[in-house]
Design an enzyme around this catalytic site. Structure first.
Site, PDB file in Angstrom:
ATOM      1  N   TRP A   1       1.013  -1.397  -0.200  1.00 53.94           N
ATOM      2  CA  TRP A   1      -0.057   0.187   0.282  1.00 53.94           C
ATOM      3  C   TRP A   1       0.853   1.157  -0.058  1.00 53.94           C
ATOM      4  CZ3 TRP A   1      -5.488  -0.031   3.602  1.00 53.94           C
ATOM      5  CH2 TRP A   1      -6.180  -0.636   2.276  1.00 53.94           C
TER       6      TRP A   1
ATOM      7  N   GLU B   1      11.737   2.102  -3.533  1.00 56.45           N
ATOM      8  CA  GLU B   1      11.351   3.617  -2.762  1.00 56.45           C
ATOM      9  C   GLU B   1      12.420   3.984  -1.566  1.00 56.45           C
ATOM     10  OE1 GLU B   1       7.381   3.154  -3.042  1.00 56.45           O
ATOM     11  OE2 GLU B   1       7.760   2.952  -5.407  1.00 56.45           O
TER      12      GLU B   1
ATOM     13  N   GLU C   1      12.119  -6.914  -8.436  1.00 58.91           N
ATOM     14  CA  GLU C   1      11.034  -5.155  -9.314  1.00 58.91           C
ATOM     15  C   GLU C   1      11.733  -4.061  -9.855  1.00 58.91           C
ATOM     16  OE1 GLU C   1       7.243  -4.983  -6.174  1.00 58.91           O
ATOM     17  OE2 GLU C   1       8.836  -2.866  -5.767  1.00 58.91           O
TER      18      GLU C   1
ATOM     19  N   GLY D   1       5.112   2.173 -11.134  1.00 60.01           N
ATOM     20  CA  GLY D   1       4.395   2.993 -11.407  1.00 60.01           C
ATOM     21  C   GLY D   1       4.531   3.507 -12.616  1.00 60.01           C
TER      22      GLY D   1
ATOM     23  N   SER E   1       3.646  -2.108 -11.837  1.00 58.89           N
ATOM     24  CA  SER E   1       3.046  -2.566 -12.833  1.00 58.89           C
ATOM     25  C   SER E   1       1.351  -3.386 -13.311  1.00 58.89           C
ATOM     26  CB  SER E   1       3.586  -1.839 -14.236  1.00 58.89           C
ATOM     27  OG  SER E   1       3.686  -0.370 -13.574  1.00 58.89           O
TER      28      SER E   1
ATOM     29  N   GLY F   1       1.633  -2.667  -6.357  1.00 58.06           N
ATOM     30  CA  GLY F   1       1.259  -1.152  -5.690  1.00 58.06           C
ATOM     31  C   GLY F   1      -0.250  -0.374  -5.795  1.00 58.06           C
ATOM     32  N   GLY F   2       0.086   0.021  -6.712  1.00 57.41           N
ATOM     33  CA  GLY F   2      -1.286   0.738  -7.487  1.00 57.41           C
ATOM     34  C   GLY F   2      -2.603  -0.321  -6.951  1.00 57.41           C
TER      35      GLY F   2
HETATM   36  P1  13P Z   1       2.964  -0.443  -9.027  1.00 50.37           P
HETATM   37  O1  13P Z   1       2.331  -1.144  -8.945  1.00 50.37           O
HETATM   38  O2  13P Z   1       1.717   0.842  -8.799  1.00 50.37           O
HETATM   39  O3  13P Z   1       4.057  -0.517 -10.148  1.00 50.37           O
HETATM   40  O4  13P Z   1       3.879  -0.200  -7.984  1.00 50.37           O
HETATM   41  C1  13P Z   1       5.068  -1.883  -7.834  1.00 50.37           C
HETATM   42  C2  13P Z   1       5.653  -1.422  -6.399  1.00 50.37           C
HETATM   43  O5  13P Z   1       6.378  -0.663  -6.258  1.00 50.37           O
HETATM   44  C3  13P Z   1       5.158  -2.935  -5.229  1.00 50.37           C
HETATM   45  O6  13P Z   1       6.140  -2.955  -4.180  1.00 50.37           O
END
Ligand code: 13P
Length: 234
Positions: free
Chosen positions: A8, A87, A154, A160, A196, A217-218
């Site tokens: 999240w 991140e 990743e 993202g 993604s 993620g999103g």
């Molecule tokens: P997204 O699915 O938003 O690209 O993010 C991936 C992520 O960083 C999951 O840890």
């Protein structure tokens, strides 16, 4: 059985997590569903969903203002922790060495770390993808561990961004990670793909050899987006 983990990031509320947990209770699946949420949401009853955090301190306790120890995370009932997310590596300068210390801290408190590795766009363009992935795995995971861990690949440039690597690129990265883990005595460690992932590409990605699940993620923030990913594979 696949592992479907949501990250999240810095989003959501406790009530929002309760709503998500309620929406997931009736979803028929044999997959393992995990939600890694901000520290403030830990302690919510996850029902069928296992909860985790998104970071952990390298330290056990003491004068480290703002830090949260693995024991404290475990104390909330959480079972997992994402370690070395891109991140954290990007905005908090976390190196493989720091990540390894966090993995050790997590394991010593009985948490299962989800260890993230992946290349930046610069590294990809310099042809260093495989090198970065292999050193990420070797340097971020302690030697001689006898507890469960999870690894997530990743590709940092794809997070993202709505971008995904080709099927061949994902297959190659996951094979390298699986082989590296085997050489470290960690054969069978689940390796998730993250960046993604959405309902429309989840099944295809999880059909690639050595892809044991996804880290989302999103698309993990809303039941309408997350449930199709969970139900896209048996
Ligand atoms: P997204 O699915 O938003 O690209 O993010 C991936 C992520 O960083 C999951 O840890």
């Amino acid at each position: 059985m696949k592992v479907i983990a949501g990250n999240w990031k810095m989003n959501g509320t406790r009530n929002g997590l309760k709503d998500m947990v309620a929406a997931l209770q009736n979803v028929e699946t044999e997959n393992k569903v995990i939600l890694c949420v901000p520290f403030t949401m830990l302690g919510v009853d996850g029902g069928k969903v296992s909860l985790g955090s998104q970071d952990v301190s390298t330290h056990d306790h003491g004068a480290y203002t703002g830090e949260v120890s693995a024991q404290m995370i475990s104390d909330t009932g959480a079972k997992y922790v994402i370690v070395g997310h891109s991140e954290r590596r990007q905005y908090h300068n976390e190196t493989n060495d720091i990540v390894r210390q966090k993995v050790e801290a997590a394991l010593s408190a009985g948490l299962t770390p989800i260890v993230c590795v992946g290349e930046t766009m610069d590294e990809k363009q310099a042809g260093k993808t495989m090198e970065i992935i292999e050193s990420g795995v070797r340097e971020s995971i302690p030697n001689n561990i006898d507890k469960d861990i999870i690894v997530a690949y990743e590709p940092r440039w794809a997070i993202g961004a709505g971008l995904t690597p080709t099927t061949e690129e994902i297959a190659e990265a996951h094979k390298l990670i699986a082989d590296t883990l085997t050489s470290m005595g960690l054969a069978g460690t689940p390796v998730l793909y993250g960046a993604s992932v959405k309902g429309s590409n989840a099944a295809e990605i999880m059909s690639i050899p050595n892809v044991d699940g996804v880290l989302v993620g999103g698309a993990s923030l809303k039941p309408d987006d997350f449930i199709p990913i969970i139900t896209s594979v048996k």
